[in-house]
Design an enzyme around this catalytic site. Structure first.
Site, PDB file in Angstrom:
ATOM      1  N   GLU A 145       0.850  -1.310   0.165  1.00 33.05           N
ATOM      2  CA  GLU A 145       0.003  -0.030  -0.046  1.00 33.05           C
ATOM      3  C   GLU A 145       0.928   1.178  -0.036  1.00 33.05           C
ATOM      4  OE1 GLU A 145      -2.885  -0.603   3.117  1.00 33.05           O
ATOM      5  OE2 GLU A 145      -3.725  -2.031   1.984  1.00 33.05           O
TER       6      GLU A 145
ATOM      7  N   GLU B 120      -1.721 -10.240  -5.870  1.00 32.43           N
ATOM      8  CA  GLU B 120      -1.795 -11.117  -7.109  1.00 32.43           C
ATOM      9  C   GLU B 120      -1.022 -10.502  -8.448  1.00 32.43           C
ATOM     10  OE1 GLU B 120      -4.299  -9.937  -5.554  1.00 32.43           O
ATOM     11  OE2 GLU B 120      -6.168 -11.333  -5.606  1.00 32.43           O
TER      12      GLU B 120
ATOM     13  N   CYS C 159      -1.872  -4.650  -5.675  1.00 27.99           N
ATOM     14  CA  CYS C 159      -2.517  -5.842  -4.996  1.00 27.99           C
ATOM     15  C   CYS C 159      -1.562  -6.934  -5.071  1.00 27.99           C
ATOM     16  CB  CYS C 159      -3.612  -6.294  -5.755  1.00 27.99           C
ATOM     17  SG  CYS C 159      -5.038  -5.521  -5.588  1.00 27.99           S
TER      18      CYS C 159
END
Ligand code: THU
Length: 132
Positions: free
Chosen positions: A45, A56, A54
């Site tokens: 973040e 993934e 993210c």
């Protein structure tokens, strides 16, 4: 050896390294490429929230940087009570690399199994641009 179990274990392990001070929602992901190699990533973040990444996509970037061309499977270990499903942007990025099996998990023991294309019906993808 259980490929799904191993991939989920790798995703859970890397979840502990997530940088998620704003959401307090750590996520880990592990992807298996077409060669059987496994790459991991976690969410990263940022104080400028939109700059966050993210798990993934972090794992996919690591795989591509090491020469991966396609994905067989992805495991997600999020922080939902039950399975954490991939966000819309990650679904789009997943179908770019084939139709991997998606194993989604959260804080409990349940696992939701699906396929990338099933998670993004009627998608726009590489074929629209003449790619195989
Ligand atoms: N997040 C992921 O890393 N993967 C997902 O599939 C869902 C959401 C992250 C983004 C953000 O850092 C935090 O989880 C809360 O949305």
């Amino acid at each position: 050896m259980n490929a799904a179990r191993d991939l989920l274990e790798a995703a859970r392990a890397v979840r502990a390294r997530a940088y998620a001070p704003y959401s307090s929602f750590p996520v880990g992901a592990a992807v298996e490429d077409e060669r059987g190699r496994v790459y991991v990533g976690c969410n990263v973040e940022n104080a400028s929230f939109a700059a966050g990444l993210c798990a993934e996509r972090a794992a996919i970037a690591a795989a591509v940087a090491d020469g991966a061309h396609g994905l067989r499977a992805v495991a997600i270990a999020g922080s939902s009570p039950g399975p954490t499903m991939p966000c819309g942007i990650c679904r789009q990025v997943l179908i770019e690399f084939g139709d991997p099996v998606v194993y989604a998990s959260g804080l409990d023991e349940s696992v939701h199994e699906s396929r990338a294309a099933a998670l993004l019906p009627d998608h726009f993808g590489p074929r629209d641009l003449g790619r195989p």
